[in-house]
Motif scaffolding. Structure first.
Motif, PDB file in Angstrom:
ATOM      1  N   GLY A  77       0.805  -1.212   0.000  1.00  0.00           N
ATOM      2  CA  GLY A  77       0.000   0.000   0.000  1.00  0.00           C
ATOM      3  C   GLY A  77       0.835   1.258   0.000  1.00  0.00           C
ATOM      4  O   GLY A  77       0.504   2.239  -0.691  1.00  0.00           O
ATOM      5  N   MET A  78       1.927   1.262   0.766  1.00  0.00           N
ATOM      6  CA  MET A  78       2.788   2.438   0.798  1.00  0.00           C
ATOM      7  C   MET A  78       3.477   2.652  -0.542  1.00  0.00           C
ATOM      8  O   MET A  78       3.605   3.784  -1.014  1.00  0.00           O
ATOM      9  N   ALA A  79       3.926   1.572  -1.150  1.00  0.00           N
ATOM     10  CA  ALA A  79       4.570   1.696  -2.464  1.00  0.00           C
ATOM     11  C   ALA A  79       3.604   2.270  -3.491  1.00  0.00           C
ATOM     12  O   ALA A  79       3.993   3.066  -4.359  1.00  0.00           O
ATOM     13  N   GLU A  80       2.334   1.897  -3.369  1.00  0.00           N
ATOM     14  CA  GLU A  80       1.320   2.423  -4.281  1.00  0.00           C
ATOM     15  C   GLU A  80       0.985   3.877  -3.986  1.00  0.00           C
ATOM     16  O   GLU A  80       0.619   4.638  -4.885  1.00  0.00           O
ATOM     17  N   ALA A  81       1.101   4.272  -2.714  1.00  0.00           N
ATOM     18  CA  ALA A  81       0.627   5.590  -2.294  1.00  0.00           C
ATOM     19  C   ALA A  81       1.647   6.703  -2.490  1.00  0.00           C
ATOM     20  O   ALA A  81       1.273   7.853  -2.694  1.00  0.00           O
ATOM     21  N   VAL A  82       2.947   6.386  -2.400  1.00  0.00           N
ATOM     22  CA  VAL A  82       3.943   7.455  -2.506  1.00  0.00           C
ATOM     23  C   VAL A  82       4.054   7.933  -3.951  1.00  0.00           C
ATOM     24  O   VAL A  82       3.793   7.183  -4.891  1.00  0.00           O
ATOM     25  N   THR A  83       4.444   9.176  -4.102  1.00  0.00           N
ATOM     26  CA  THR A  83       4.612   9.754  -5.432  1.00  0.00           C
ATOM     27  C   THR A  83       5.964  10.433  -5.532  1.00  0.00           C
ATOM     28  O   THR A  83       6.529  10.887  -4.539  1.00  0.00           O
ATOM     29  N   CYS A  84       6.465  10.483  -6.742  1.00  0.00           N
ATOM     30  CA  CYS A  84       7.710  11.196  -7.032  1.00  0.00           C
ATOM     31  C   CYS A  84       7.428  12.153  -8.180  1.00  0.00           C
ATOM     32  O   CYS A  84       6.909  11.748  -9.225  1.00  0.00           O
ATOM     33  N   ALA A  85       7.761  13.408  -7.993  1.00  0.00           N
ATOM     34  CA  ALA A  85       7.481  14.413  -9.013  1.00  0.00           C
ATOM     35  C   ALA A  85       8.248  14.107 -10.297  1.00  0.00           C
ATOM     36  O   ALA A  85       9.424  13.730 -10.242  1.00  0.00           O
ATOM     37  N   PRO A  86       7.611  14.261 -11.451  1.00  0.00           N
ATOM     38  CA  PRO A  86       8.281  13.988 -12.725  1.00  0.00           C
ATOM     39  C   PRO A  86       9.576  14.769 -12.889  1.00  0.00           C
ATOM     40  O   PRO A  86      10.551  14.262 -13.460  1.00  0.00           O
ATOM     41  N   GLU A  87       9.614  16.011 -12.381  1.00  0.00           N
ATOM     42  CA  GLU A  87      10.822  16.814 -12.530  1.00  0.00           C
ATOM     43  C   GLU A  87      11.981  16.259 -11.699  1.00  0.00           C
ATOM     44  O   GLU A  87      13.144  16.493 -12.027  1.00  0.00           O
ATOM     45  N   VAL A  88      11.664  15.505 -10.644  1.00  0.00           N
ATOM     46  CA  VAL A  88      12.727  14.856  -9.869  1.00  0.00           C
ATOM     47  C   VAL A  88      13.311  13.697 -10.669  1.00  0.00           C
ATOM     48  O   VAL A  88      14.536  13.534 -10.743  1.00  0.00           O
ATOM     49  N   LEU A  89      12.461  12.895 -11.269  1.00  0.00           N
ATOM     50  CA  LEU A  89      12.942  11.784 -12.092  1.00  0.00           C
ATOM     51  C   LEU A  89      13.800  12.302 -13.248  1.00  0.00           C
ATOM     52  O   LEU A  89      14.886  11.771 -13.518  1.00  0.00           O
ATOM     53  N   THR A  90      13.316  13.332 -13.909  1.00  0.00           N
ATOM     54  CA  THR A  90      14.074  13.926 -15.017  1.00  0.00           C
ATOM     55  C   THR A  90      15.387  14.512 -14.514  1.00  0.00           C
ATOM     56  O   THR A  90      16.435  14.366 -15.158  1.00  0.00           O
ATOM     57  N   GLY A  91      15.332  15.168 -13.367  1.00  0.00           N
ATOM     58  CA  GLY A  91      16.539  15.783 -12.811  1.00  0.00           C
ATOM     59  C   GLY A  91      17.608  14.769 -12.464  1.00  0.00           C
ATOM     60  O   GLY A  91      18.805  15.008 -12.700  1.00  0.00           O
TER      61      GLY A  91
END
Length: 216
Positions: A77-91
């Motif tokens: 559930g936690m893995a499903e609930a957390v989010t990472c901003a697209p700009e962080v992934l790109t960065g």
């Protein structure tokens, strides 16, 4: 010489706080737990969750489900609930393309932290992951940073950056390990002697991309 950046995971690269609340609500709803159980979990596991928390839950509320099933439900559930901003992934991709070594240094249980990394795609954008449960030491202790250096392939040398939201674990711990630090905070907290203070991990990455020289 390659530049190095270590990032904290929870509430730095991913939004754990918001995800945690929604995860607990769904966890309790799916299992038919009452509001008192939800309230207890929100307090007991606010900063960090381990299997032992569910042992205490079973004892306190006479829950019949086994600890491992409770833990796996929560971890998923936690893995499903957390989010990472697209700009962080790109960065992070931009940092590595620019020649930076990038690692994650996080306190927590190995399986749940790795589930978050895999679910958000962060695991494909870093060079190494150092998790306290897996290496047997925790931030802010210097030992976990030394282990992170080893995992990222840097031997016997100090330097680089630590980026995180905790004044103690990431800023004080990073400084003790010989790292420059970036404190990620949107509040007005004082007292952390960070080299830089920014509002988000994306801002920290932008700052690092502007660093022309940083020795490892």
């Amino acid at each position: 010489m390659r530049r190095l950046a270590f990032f904290d995971l929870d509430d730095t690269l991913v939004d754990r706080s918001r995800g945690f609340r929604s995860c607990i609500r769904k966890f309790c709803s799916d299992l038919g737990f009452a509001e008192d159980v939800e309230g207890w979990l929100l307090v007991a596991m606010y900063e960090r969750a381990y299997r032992s928390d569910f042992e205490r839950l079973r004892e306190r509320f006479a829950v019949s489900l086994p600890v491992e099933e409770l833990w796996q439900r929560y971890a998923w559930g936690m893995a499903e609930a957390v989010t990472c901003a697209p700009e962080v992934l790109t960065g992070l991709e931009q940092l590595r393309e620019a020649g930076w070594l990038v690692g994650v240094v996080t306190n927590g249980a190995g399986d749940i932290q790795r589930a978050k990394l895999a679910r958000t795609g962060l695991d494909r954008r870093v060079d190494a992951v150092c998790i306290s449960e897996e290496v047997g030491c925790r931030k802010p202790g210097v030992a976990i940073f030394r282990e992170a250096f080893r995992l990222v392939g840097v031997k016997g040398r100090l330097g680089g950056w630590m980026i995180g939201d905790s004044a103690q674990n990431d800023v004080s711990g990073g400084r003790a390990a010989g790292l420059q630090t970036i404190w990620v905070t949107e509040g007005t907290e004082v007292g952390a002697e960070a080299d830089h203070v920014v509002a988000s991990a994306a801002d920290a990455i932008t700052l690092l991309l502007g660093v022309e020289e940083a020795s490892v």
